[in-house]
Scaffold this motif. Structure first.
Motif, PDB file in Angstrom:
ATOM      1  N   LEU A  76       2.431  -4.606  36.315  1.00  0.00           N
ATOM      2  CA  LEU A  76       1.348  -3.977  37.064  1.00  0.00           C
ATOM      3  C   LEU A  76       0.645  -2.897  36.260  1.00  0.00           C
ATOM      4  O   LEU A  76      -0.293  -2.263  36.751  1.00  0.00           O
ATOM      5  CB  LEU A  76       1.901  -3.362  38.359  1.00  0.00           C
ATOM      6  CG  LEU A  76       2.578  -4.328  39.343  1.00  0.00           C
ATOM      7  CD1 LEU A  76       3.090  -3.563  40.567  1.00  0.00           C
ATOM      8  CD2 LEU A  76       1.629  -5.430  39.763  1.00  0.00           C
ATOM      9  N   GLY A  77       1.096  -2.659  35.021  1.00  0.00           N
ATOM     10  CA  GLY A  77       0.531  -1.589  34.217  1.00  0.00           C
ATOM     11  C   GLY A  77       1.179  -0.256  34.511  1.00  0.00           C
ATOM     12  O   GLY A  77       1.826  -0.076  35.550  1.00  0.00           O
ATOM     13  N   GLY A  78       1.010   0.684  33.601  1.00  0.00           N
ATOM     14  CA  GLY A  78       1.580   2.005  33.804  1.00  0.00           C
ATOM     15  C   GLY A  78       3.098   2.000  33.821  1.00  0.00           C
ATOM     16  O   GLY A  78       3.723   2.818  34.506  1.00  0.00           O
TER      17      GLY A  78
ATOM     18  N   SER B 127       8.347  -2.736  43.773  1.00  0.00           N
ATOM     19  CA  SER B 127       7.858  -2.264  42.479  1.00  0.00           C
ATOM     20  C   SER B 127       8.958  -1.472  41.794  1.00  0.00           C
ATOM     21  O   SER B 127       9.719  -0.762  42.455  1.00  0.00           O
ATOM     22  CB  SER B 127       6.613  -1.394  42.648  1.00  0.00           C
ATOM     23  OG  SER B 127       5.572  -2.133  43.250  1.00  0.00           O
ATOM     24  N   ALA B 128       9.018  -1.588  40.473  1.00  0.00           N
ATOM     25  CA  ALA B 128      10.104  -0.928  39.738  1.00  0.00           C
ATOM     26  C   ALA B 128       9.615  -0.467  38.376  1.00  0.00           C
ATOM     27  O   ALA B 128       8.605  -0.950  37.857  1.00  0.00           O
ATOM     28  CB  ALA B 128      11.291  -1.879  39.579  1.00  0.00           C
ATOM     29  N   THR B 129      10.346   0.491  37.837  1.00  0.00           N
ATOM     30  CA  THR B 129      10.049   1.021  36.512  1.00  0.00           C
ATOM     31  C   THR B 129      11.359   1.402  35.836  1.00  0.00           C
ATOM     32  O   THR B 129      12.369   1.623  36.512  1.00  0.00           O
ATOM     33  CB  THR B 129       9.118   2.249  36.597  1.00  0.00           C
ATOM     34  OG1 THR B 129       8.806   2.719  35.275  1.00  0.00           O
ATOM     35  CG2 THR B 129       9.797   3.373  37.369  1.00  0.00           C
TER      36      THR B 129
ATOM     37  N   ASP C  91       7.401   5.101  46.177  1.00  0.00           N
ATOM     38  CA  ASP C  91       7.337   3.668  46.462  1.00  0.00           C
ATOM     39  C   ASP C  91       7.813   2.814  45.292  1.00  0.00           C
ATOM     40  O   ASP C  91       7.806   1.580  45.379  1.00  0.00           O
ATOM     41  CB  ASP C  91       5.902   3.276  46.820  1.00  0.00           C
ATOM     42  CG  ASP C  91       4.918   3.574  45.687  1.00  0.00           C
ATOM     43  OD1 ASP C  91       5.074   4.617  45.008  1.00  0.00           O
ATOM     44  OD2 ASP C  91       3.998   2.764  45.468  1.00  0.00           O
ATOM     45  N   ILE C  92       8.243   3.446  44.212  1.00  0.00           N
ATOM     46  CA  ILE C  92       8.686   2.706  43.032  1.00  0.00           C
ATOM     47  C   ILE C  92      10.166   2.972  42.790  1.00  0.00           C
ATOM     48  O   ILE C  92      10.595   4.115  42.732  1.00  0.00           O
ATOM     49  CB  ILE C  92       7.875   3.121  41.778  1.00  0.00           C
ATOM     50  CG1 ILE C  92       6.407   2.738  41.959  1.00  0.00           C
ATOM     51  CG2 ILE C  92       8.437   2.467  40.521  1.00  0.00           C
ATOM     52  CD1 ILE C  92       5.527   3.173  40.814  1.00  0.00           C
ATOM     53  N   GLN C  93      10.938   1.903  42.651  1.00  0.00           N
ATOM     54  CA  GLN C  93      12.359   2.045  42.351  1.00  0.00           C
ATOM     55  C   GLN C  93      12.571   2.121  40.844  1.00  0.00           C
ATOM     56  O   GLN C  93      11.790   1.567  40.069  1.00  0.00           O
ATOM     57  CB  GLN C  93      13.149   0.865  42.928  1.00  0.00           C
ATOM     58  CG  GLN C  93      13.078   0.763  44.441  1.00  0.00           C
ATOM     59  CD  GLN C  93      14.013  -0.287  44.994  1.00  0.00           C
ATOM     60  OE1 GLN C  93      15.085  -0.543  44.443  1.00  0.00           O
ATOM     61  NE2 GLN C  93      13.598  -0.913  46.093  1.00  0.00           N
ATOM     62  N   ARG C  94      13.645   2.809  40.467  1.00  0.00           N
ATOM     63  CA  ARG C  94      13.942   2.940  39.044  1.00  0.00           C
ATOM     64  C   ARG C  94      15.093   2.025  38.664  1.00  0.00           C
ATOM     65  O   ARG C  94      16.181   2.104  39.230  1.00  0.00           O
ATOM     66  CB  ARG C  94      14.308   4.390  38.703  1.00  0.00           C
ATOM     67  CG  ARG C  94      14.661   4.561  37.238  1.00  0.00           C
ATOM     68  CD  ARG C  94      14.825   6.016  36.849  1.00  0.00           C
ATOM     69  NE  ARG C  94      15.406   6.079  35.531  1.00  0.00           N
ATOM     70  CZ  ARG C  94      16.698   6.147  35.291  1.00  0.00           C
ATOM     71  NH1 ARG C  94      17.553   6.174  36.290  1.00  0.00           N
ATOM     72  NH2 ARG C  94      17.159   6.184  34.060  1.00  0.00           N
ATOM     73  N   LEU C  95      14.822   1.128  37.707  1.00  0.00           N
ATOM     74  CA  LEU C  95      15.856   0.207  37.245  1.00  0.00           C
ATOM     75  C   LEU C  95      16.738   0.907  36.218  1.00  0.00           C
ATOM     76  O   LEU C  95      16.246   1.491  35.254  1.00  0.00           O
ATOM     77  CB  LEU C  95      15.224  -1.045  36.626  1.00  0.00           C
ATOM     78  CG  LEU C  95      14.486  -1.983  37.590  1.00  0.00           C
ATOM     79  CD1 LEU C  95      13.895  -3.159  36.824  1.00  0.00           C
ATOM     80  CD2 LEU C  95      15.407  -2.475  38.688  1.00  0.00           C
ATOM     81  N   SER C  96      18.024   0.844  36.442  1.00  0.00           N
ATOM     82  CA  SER C  96      19.003   1.390  35.510  1.00  0.00           C
ATOM     83  C   SER C  96      20.227   0.491  35.571  1.00  0.00           C
ATOM     84  O   SER C  96      20.305  -0.435  36.386  1.00  0.00           O
ATOM     85  CB  SER C  96      19.382   2.824  35.908  1.00  0.00           C
ATOM     86  OG  SER C  96      20.147   2.803  37.108  1.00  0.00           O
TER      87      SER C  96
END
Length: 985
Positions: A747-749, A775-777, A788-793
């Protein structure tokens, strides 16, 4: 002619979970198989049947229908049916017809699946090996449990979490000042203990107003799903114990404390950890205790771990503080007078620690340190520190070690952690804005009569039913209670200048207004009474057209959350939120910087709690504190006491409770007398300065020094940052998502959208089929900026679920691949075997920090030559090609005996690696626990806060770990057969 005969045993290639099937009947076209274990019958076309004949060979272990195991030595065949010959568990030779094999036999192990022709895709095998590798690495990492939560990396929070989570059954008081993140500290500790297996079940008790906030925080920040339990939910369980309905139970203190029957059920539920928020509300005195204290006392006697959270440990005085410590360790804290004597000793210890910086040259400093360095090790360090011939490096090392030793051995620092804003730093400026207003005639009339008529106060108290001094400092409440007076016909908010002042500020677009050119400013208004808060909201609506949600104690939990959410919404939310006093406990409004104290609370701790809703760690702006008061009124005199007597609006000082205890009664009497008030303010200021000096010199100074040791905190942050920057994580996630059938869209960013595909495997967290996904980062800062964005670890539930399925299941544990290579003749075979250490041990031991499941790879060619060091896993995986399953089964069937021999040889090759693995694990365990045990044992001789049970538990843990490591064995985890083919084909 059919290859099937009635009585033969077959398994389904696509449904291995059906168990062992028996041929019922067959003809040239079809065969019918009964899978007795699953009570299923299947009919297949004989030409295309997805079935594999079950045939065991020498060395295989089989199970009979009557439950006996047998080790196969040989077999014979008659009329298409096999009879196995071997030894049973008692060593006797017996025969077992295949018809009498157990229907429930499952072919989960790699050896069984391979030899029965059940093979998976090569990318599954590849993922399995890499999962084992990463799991081994992460389980041993010092940041395990701390890298996954959605938090800023704040030193004191991570230090406390690391220190507490290391302990066996930790029992501590988290007493950081308001806004420093006690909830995050408790969440980190819980998250770490859950991941390492030291805690499996936890009970969390919080005030009713905070239950939903805790629910959301644990889910959003820590990805922990909790069961919210109340009376209606409990009744829905009927006669069953409702506390058994979840791993993590969250309940309201108000509900549980008032319900003895539910308390008995909680006691019977065997929790590992109890967390109690706002613990200063638990009422205790030497003659007895309140229902809440009794409940927590009973639970804490049965539950090993205990976390008490309070921002004001001494709000009710030293006795109340002692009561909290008594819950943590009733044997240690059983005598209040002895505790008071220890408190006086802390001044001497704090002075000695500060004196360390003056050494080696200052003789007075040496005397101060010598007085408290009362053991051989401390004296040795002091000798080094005062030795003028020692190097600067030796001096620095001795100073650090001696400071840590003194902090460890004196005071309550081991059971209590308290950070203050001045110690942590980084907090915004507080700006105090007093707003003098003229008394309206309705209020002034009463104040004037009170000034000239001494008996009128008593009459007023009787007439209104209010308490003293509430009737003086809350004139709107007094006005409401005198509503029968014909002069009080209008609603109070019609005649109160504070409402008009607030409306003017809301419409003011200058720099001093709430609607300045930078946009609408959020404004939190706090009043003492619910009726006042409701009146403020009504006045704003009627007189100014402003919609202001009200947040008070009589709202339901959902209504409170709805009001808070409406205030928090930046785009469509309301500008103003009006709270009663309950709004100053627990809630976080740090996105707002304007606080209007519509009136003042009587207690300094309540004043600080109000400010603490905005002044929290992470606040980006100066806090604007607006205090409208009426000139010449009791409220203005109370404001003078707060501002001039204790500088209450500039920063939290932690001594307000002592000042209120000393002057509260006299202050109430002085609210109508300026001369008396001036005297009390002066005395308060004098005591305030003395208390600050005493605090800085005594126990609080020790607590601050012990609450965050910078070197340790930095080490934890560095470890978390290392996992944050792990380049292997995105590569692994990409492979795993592809295999599990999860679509990923950029999704960019640095944000991606994860969504279920049509082929996705069921049961992945957050990815139910038919839903959009999430959505994840990978970036911590992006996840913190957007809820609204989850963090993948490595600790995200999706990653842990996928890794768990691979490691604990059969996915990829057998495979067959083709290898085209010009240097290797066609038709050659290699067996790539992956063994895994197996060490059954209780989860509470957290064996994985020393010996997680460890992969041992062995690569053999068909002659038995060991090629492991010559051909790497990655190198081989890059060059192999897939083969269809029917061909794979035929190839395996044709090489059965050869494969059995290589599997046996591979076990011997892997066993040679086991001693070094065990030795390394034992060394790691001893290096950590021996040092920890020696420190704890020495500490117990000097600091009674170290429980003997803690020392004994550590000794038992070390012995149990040593036994478990010694009994480690290897078992085959996965196997891949590689067959070479002509490079030109």
């Amino acid at each position: 002619m059919s290859d099937f005969s009635p009585g033969q045993r077959w398994i389904s290639d696509g449904e291995a979970e059906l168990g062992l099937g028996t041929v019922l009947n067959c003809d040239t076209r079809s065969v019918t198989i009964l899978f007795s274990a699953s009570q299923e019958t299947r009919t297949y076309n004989t030409r295309q049947a997805p079935l594999t004949r079950v045939q065991f060979g020498s060395g295989d272990r089989i199970l009979s229908a009557d439950g006996c195991q047998m080790l196969v030595d040989d077999s014979k065949e008659h009329d298409g049916l096999i009879t196995y010959i071997g030894q049973d568990d008692s060593g006797e030779v017996r025969e077992l017809p295949e018809a009498k094999l157990a229907d429930t036999m499952q072919f989960d192990q790699a050896r069984d699946r391979l030899l029965t022709g059940q093979v998976d895709r090569n990318d599954w095998f590849d993922l399995r090996f890499r999962t084992l590798h990463h799991h081994q690495r992460i389980e041993q990492h010092s940041a395990l449990g701390f890298s996954g939560p959605r938090i800023d990396l704040i030193p004191h929070q991570l230090y406390i979490a690391d220190e507490v989570a290391r302990r066996h059954a930790p029992r501590v008081l988290l007493a950081d000042e308001v806004g420093l993140g006690k909830t995050i500290e408790a969440g980190l500790i819980l998250h770490r203990l859950l991941l390492v297996g030291r805690v499996e079940r936890a009970l969390i008790l919080v005030p009713d107003s905070l239950t939903h906030q805790w629910l959301v925080e644990l889910l959003r920040r820590f990805s922990l799903s909790v069961t919210l339990l109340d009376e209606s939910q409990s009744q829905a369980h009927g006669s069953d114990n409702p506390f058994g309905s979840g791993q993590l139970i969250l309940g309201s203190q108000d509900w549980l404390f008032a319900n003895p029957a539910r308390q008995e059920q909680a006691l019977a539920s065997r929790f590992d950890l109890l967390i109690v928020d706002e613990a200063h509300h638990l009422d205790w005195h030497e003659e007895g205790s309140g229902a809440g204290y009794q409940c927590v006392e009973s639970l804490s006697a049965e539950i090993d771990g205990l976390l008490l959270l309070t921002a004001t440990p001494e709000q009710m005085g030293l006795k109340s503080h002692f009561a909290r410590l008594r819950l943590l360790d009733p044997e240690r804290y059983h005598d209040l007078e002895r505790f008071k004597q220890e408190e006086r000793h802390y001044v001497e210890v704090a002075g000695a620690i500060d004196a360390l910086d003056a050494l080696p040259g200052d003789t007075q400093a040496r005397t101060k340190v010598d007085a408290v360095a009362d053991d051989r090790d401390s004296q040795a360090l002091l000798e080094t520190l005062t030795n003028l011939e020692a190097s600067a490096e030796q001096h620095d090392a001795a100073r650090v070690q001696l400071r840590d030793a003194l902090l460890d051995r004196h005071g309550t620092g081991r059971v209590m952690f308290r950070n203050s804003r001045r110690h942590v730093g980084g907090f915004p400026e507080r700006r105090y804005h007093p707003v003098p207003l003229a008394l309206p005639s309705a209020y002034r009339r009463v104040v004037r009569r009170l000034a000239r008529d001494e008996d009128y106060l008593d009459e007023l108290l009787i007439e209104t039913g209010m308490d003293h001094p509430d009737v003086l400092i809350y004139p709107d409440a007094m006005y409401r209670e005198l509503s029968n007076d014909p002069l009080n016909a209008e609603d109070w908010w019609h005649i109160d200048p504070r409402i008009n002042w607030l409306l003017e500020k809301l419409s003011d677009d200058s720099e001093s207004g709430f609607a300045n050119k930078k946009g609408l400013e959020k404004v939190l208004v706090i009043a003492h009474h619910r009726e006042t808060a409701e009146g403020i909201a009504e006045g704003l609506r009627v007189l100014g057209g402003y919609h202001a949600p009200v947040f008070h104690e009589d709202l339901s939990l959902i209504e409170r959350d709805r009001a808070a959410a409406a205030f928090a919404d930046e785009e469509d939310g309301c500008q103003v939120l009006v709270c009663s006093e309950i709004g100053s406990e627990g809630r976080n409004f740090q996105f707002c910087r304007h606080l209007v104290m519509f009136d003042l609370p009587q207690h300094p701790d309540q004043l600080e709690q109000r400010i603490g809703r905005l002044d929290r760690i992470g606040q980006q702006h100066a806090i604007e504190i607006h205090v409208p008061t009426f000139e010449g009124s009791p409220g203005e005199r109370l404001l003078r006491w707060y501002h001039d007597g204790m500088d209450a609006f500039s920063a939290p000082h932690g001594v307000g409770s002592d000042l209120f205890d000393a002057f509260g009664d006299a202050l109430a009497d002085a609210l109508l007398d300026d001369e008396m008030l001036t005297e009390i303010v002066e005395e308060t200021r004098e005591m305030f300065s003395a208390k600050l000096a005493e605090r800085d010199a005594g126990r609080n100074r020790l607590l601050e020094l012990n609450a965050c040791r910078p070197a340790r905190a930095k080490a934890v942050i560095d470890a978390v940052s290392e996992l944050d920057d792990d380049k292997a994580l995105p590569r692994f996630v990409e492979r795993a998502l592809d295999i599990f059938g999860v679509d990923s869209q950029d999704l960019g960013g640095d944000v991606m959208l994860l969504s279920p595909s049509q082929q996705m495997l069921d049961g992945l967290p957050g990815l139910a089929k038919g839903e959009e996904g999430f959505s994840a980062t990978y970036r911590r800062d992006v996840a913190l900026a957007r809820d609204d964005i989850q963090r993948l670890s490595w600790e995200h539930p999706l990653l842990r679920e996928m890794m768990g399925r691979v490691i604990d299941g059969t996915m990829g544990n057998s495979a067959l691949a083709l290898l085209r290579h010009p240097a290797i003749p066609s038709g050659r075979l290699m067996a790539e075997l992956v063994f895994r250490t197996h060490c059954p041990a209780p989860k509470r031991l957290h064996l994985n920090r020393f010996l997680p499941p460890t992969a041992v790879r062995v690569l053999l060619d068909e002659s038995g030559a060991n090629l492991t060091d010559k051909i790497s896993f990655t190198g081989l995986s890059k060059n192999v090609q897939k083969v269809n399953k029917s061909m794979a089964r035929d190839l395996i069937k044709s090489r059965h005996e050869q494969l059995r021999a290589l599997l046996t040889q591979g076990e011997g090759e892997a066993e040679r690696e086991l001693p070094s693995i065990i030795e390394a694990a034992e060394t790691r365990m001893r290096a950590q626990l021996d040092n920890e045990l020696a420190r704890l044992t020495a500490l117990a001789e000097h600091n009674p806060a170290v429980r003997d049970t803690e020392v004994q538990a550590l000794k038992a843990e070390r012995a149990a770990l040593s036994d478990a490591i010694e009994n480690t064995r290897l078992r085959l985890d996965a196997v891949r057969v590689v067959i070479t083919v002509d490079a030109e084909r």
